[in-house]
Design a protein around this motif. Structure first.
Motif, PDB file in Angstrom:
ATOM      1  N   TYR A 290       0.967  -1.283  -0.073  1.00 24.20           N
ATOM      2  CA  TYR A 290       0.009   0.050   0.082  1.00 24.20           C
ATOM      3  C   TYR A 290       0.970   1.026  -0.125  1.00 24.20           C
ATOM      4  N   ASN A 291       0.499   2.296  -0.802  1.00 22.14           N
ATOM      5  CA  ASN A 291       1.101   3.457  -0.508  1.00 22.14           C
ATOM      6  C   ASN A 291       0.654   4.115   0.883  1.00 22.14           C
ATOM      7  N   TRP A 292       1.521   5.093   1.413  1.00 16.99           N
ATOM      8  CA  TRP A 292       0.934   5.867   2.425  1.00 16.99           C
ATOM      9  C   TRP A 292      -0.253   6.268   2.745  1.00 16.99           C
ATOM     10  N   TYR A 293      -0.741   6.832   1.532  1.00 19.36           N
ATOM     11  CA  TYR A 293      -1.977   7.449   1.620  1.00 19.36           C
ATOM     12  C   TYR A 293      -3.049   6.714   1.821  1.00 19.36           C
ATOM     13  N   ALA A 294      -3.082   5.282   1.771  1.00 19.07           N
ATOM     14  CA  ALA A 294      -3.893   4.119   1.813  1.00 19.07           C
ATOM     15  C   ALA A 294      -3.907   4.200   3.476  1.00 19.07           C
ATOM     16  N   ALA A 295      -2.457   3.730   3.747  1.00 18.84           N
ATOM     17  CA  ALA A 295      -2.376   3.534   5.249  1.00 18.84           C
ATOM     18  C   ALA A 295      -3.025   4.663   6.197  1.00 18.84           C
TER      19      ALA A 295
ATOM     20  N   THR B 159       5.382  16.809   4.317  1.00 17.34           N
ATOM     21  CA  THR B 159       4.371  16.803   3.578  1.00 17.34           C
ATOM     22  C   THR B 159       4.580  15.595   2.420  1.00 17.34           C
ATOM     23  N   ILE B 160       5.732  14.918   2.201  1.00 16.85           N
ATOM     24  CA  ILE B 160       6.190  14.085   1.368  1.00 16.85           C
ATOM     25  C   ILE B 160       6.621  12.689   1.729  1.00 16.85           C
ATOM     26  N   TYR B 161       6.977  12.838   3.430  1.00 17.76           N
ATOM     27  CA  TYR B 161       7.606  11.665   4.044  1.00 17.76           C
ATOM     28  C   TYR B 161       6.652  11.294   5.214  1.00 17.76           C
ATOM     29  N   ALA B 162       6.803   9.919   5.265  1.00 18.61           N
ATOM     30  CA  ALA B 162       6.176   9.350   6.557  1.00 18.61           C
ATOM     31  C   ALA B 162       7.106   8.169   7.111  1.00 18.61           C
ATOM     32  N   ALA B 163       6.802   7.812   8.374  1.00 20.18           N
ATOM     33  CA  ALA B 163       7.682   6.856   9.017  1.00 20.18           C
ATOM     34  C   ALA B 163       7.490   5.658   8.696  1.00 20.18           C
ATOM     35  N   TYR B 164       8.424   4.792   8.720  1.00 18.65           N
ATOM     36  CA  TYR B 164       8.188   3.353   8.418  1.00 18.65           C
ATOM     37  C   TYR B 164       9.172   2.293   9.349  1.00 18.65           C
ATOM     38  N   ARG B 165       8.949   0.960   9.469  1.00 16.19           N
ATOM     39  CA  ARG B 165      10.048   0.299   9.994  1.00 16.19           C
ATOM     40  C   ARG B 165      10.514  -0.615   8.949  1.00 16.19           C
ATOM     41  N   TYR B 166      11.850  -0.928   9.128  1.00 17.89           N
ATOM     42  CA  TYR B 166      12.430  -1.788   7.907  1.00 17.89           C
ATOM     43  C   TYR B 166      13.135  -2.919   8.778  1.00 17.89           C
TER      44      TYR B 166
ATOM     45  N   TYR C 241      17.565  -8.740   5.958  1.00 18.70           N
ATOM     46  CA  TYR C 241      18.050 -10.466   6.073  1.00 18.70           C
ATOM     47  C   TYR C 241      19.384 -10.611   6.635  1.00 18.70           C
ATOM     48  N   GLU C 242      20.269  -9.655   6.598  1.00 18.51           N
ATOM     49  CA  GLU C 242      21.496  -9.677   7.111  1.00 18.51           C
ATOM     50  C   GLU C 242      21.877  -9.107   8.371  1.00 18.51           C
ATOM     51  N   ASN C 243      20.856  -8.718   9.137  1.00 17.73           N
ATOM     52  CA  ASN C 243      21.109  -8.323  10.458  1.00 17.73           C
ATOM     53  C   ASN C 243      19.940  -8.334  11.324  1.00 17.73           C
ATOM     54  N   SER C 244      19.814  -7.785  12.547  1.00 19.90           N
ATOM     55  CA  SER C 244      18.819  -8.199  13.544  1.00 19.90           C
ATOM     56  C   SER C 244      18.203  -6.972  13.933  1.00 19.90           C
ATOM     57  N   ALA C 245      18.479  -5.720  13.172  1.00 18.98           N
ATOM     58  CA  ALA C 245      17.798  -4.618  13.429  1.00 18.98           C
ATOM     59  C   ALA C 245      16.344  -4.287  12.997  1.00 18.98           C
ATOM     60  N   ALA C 246      15.670  -3.545  13.695  1.00 18.59           N
ATOM     61  CA  ALA C 246      14.340  -2.988  13.081  1.00 18.59           C
ATOM     62  C   ALA C 246      14.712  -1.435  12.835  1.00 18.59           C
ATOM     63  N   TYR C 247      15.115  -1.062  11.857  1.00 18.70           N
ATOM     64  CA  TYR C 247      15.309   0.470  11.546  1.00 18.70           C
ATOM     65  C   TYR C 247      14.089   1.337  11.348  1.00 18.70           C
ATOM     66  N   ARG C 248      14.334   2.342  11.963  1.00 22.93           N
ATOM     67  CA  ARG C 248      13.254   3.397  11.727  1.00 22.93           C
ATOM     68  C   ARG C 248      13.625   4.369  10.935  1.00 22.93           C
ATOM     69  N   PHE C 249      12.782   4.420   9.793  1.00 24.92           N
ATOM     70  CA  PHE C 249      13.259   5.517   8.571  1.00 24.92           C
ATOM     71  C   PHE C 249      11.944   6.123   8.389  1.00 24.92           C
ATOM     72  N   SER C 250      12.072   7.139   7.417  1.00 27.82           N
ATOM     73  CA  SER C 250      10.976   7.643   6.816  1.00 27.82           C
ATOM     74  C   SER C 250      11.339   7.647   5.144  1.00 27.82           C
ATOM     75  N   ASN C 251      10.195   7.394   4.580  1.00 28.51           N
ATOM     76  CA  ASN C 251      10.435   7.415   2.980  1.00 28.51           C
ATOM     77  C   ASN C 251       9.060   8.086   2.276  1.00 28.51           C
ATOM     78  N   TYR C 252       9.232   8.289   1.051  1.00 28.06           N
ATOM     79  CA  TYR C 252       8.333   8.970   0.126  1.00 28.06           C
ATOM     80  C   TYR C 252       6.905   8.377   0.687  1.00 28.06           C
ATOM     81  N   LYS C 253       6.000   9.051   0.482  1.00 28.69           N
ATOM     82  CA  LYS C 253       4.623   8.665   0.922  1.00 28.69           C
ATOM     83  C   LYS C 253       3.815   7.858  -0.419  1.00 28.69           C
TER      84      LYS C 253
END
Length: 255
Positions: free
Chosen positions: A117-122, A222-229, A232-244
């Motif tokens: 889904y794009n962020w607008y749906a979310a 206005t163009i970015y929203a938060a997500y988690r990533y 497969y190569e590590n144990s992290a749960a990254y907190r980033f933002s990306n284009y909606k």
């Protein structure tokens, strides 16, 4: 004039729910127990619709939160309003309202990974008016659920030991779907995150089997929203933002 009456009935795949009309009432039954009684005369109704959109999602309790254990795969908002499926990359790139797709536009990917889904749906943005006014936005998740906020995700990763290790506890273990080595994957949280990849803002697809990208409902600009990533190569749960306009998976949390 007859009315159309919609019963928002919880349907479970393994339990039969029935509707019976008696006198001036309609009874909703599950396993012979009365769930609801509606003071409606059956003769005054055109149809009675059981709504599968209200079905329960498989879930797991993690601390004080309840999370779905599979990615969302709906095609309507919770009130039944359709969400467009957008396959063409140029059309996807220029969206400012909700849309979904399968990874690589292949329905077979939806069976395991759900929909992207794009962020607008979310965020429940379905038309120009709801884009401008948050009060008009709809709920992507089924009744009783919602798209998690950035704070919800932080609460989860903090409980699981912090961002550096939470991803391993969130990922599905093994390499049936994740590429080798799928570092530290344990399913300890019960979330069982799948590597559904993502759709770029320009409509191209990347990283199925390698990464899990999960929207929050929180916008950063206005163009970015938060997500988690999860990767497969590590144990992290990254907190980033990306284009909606990016296409990510959605994992719901209970209200």
């Amino acid at each position: 004039m007859k009315k159309h009456y919609l019963l928002l009935t919880l349907l479970a795949l393994t339990i039969t729910t029935s509707v019976q009309a008696q006198n001036d009432s309609i009874y909703v039954l599950k396993s012979s127990s009365v769930l609801e009684k509606h003071a409606k005369k059956p003769a005054d109704l055109d149809t009675i619709t059981l709504n599968p959109r209200a079905a329960n999602l498989p879930q797991v309790s993690i601390s004080n939160q309840v999370w779905a254990t599979k990615n969302l795969e709906v095609t309507t908002y919770s009130d039944g309003t359709p969400i467009p499926q957008v396959s063409h990359p140029m059309a996807w790139e220029h969206l400012t309202t909700g849309a979904w797709c399968y990874y690589n536009n292949d329905p077979a990917n939806g069976t395991v990974y759900g929909k992207l889904y794009n962020w607008y749906a979310a965020a429940g943005i379905y038309d120009d008016a709801s884009f401008a006014d948050p009060a008009l936005r709809k709920n992507l998740a089924p009744a009783g659920w919602r798209v998690p906020t950035d704070v919800d995700w932080t609460t989860l990763t903090t409980y699981l030991g912090g961002e550096k290790v939470a991803g391993g506890k969130m990922k599905e273990k093994g390499t049936k779907h994740w590429q080798t080595p799928n570092t530290a994957s344990s399913e300890d949280s019960g979330l069982i995150a799948h590597p559904g990849g993502f759709r770029n803002m320009n409509g191209t697809f990347q990283n199925i089997g390698m990464g899990c990208y999960l929207w929050s409902s929180t916008e950063h600009s206005t163009i970015y929203a938060a997500y988690r990533y999860l990767y497969y190569e590590n144990s992290a749960a990254y907190r980033f933002s990306n284009y909606k306009t990016s296409g990510f998976s959605v994992r719901c949390i209970k209200d």
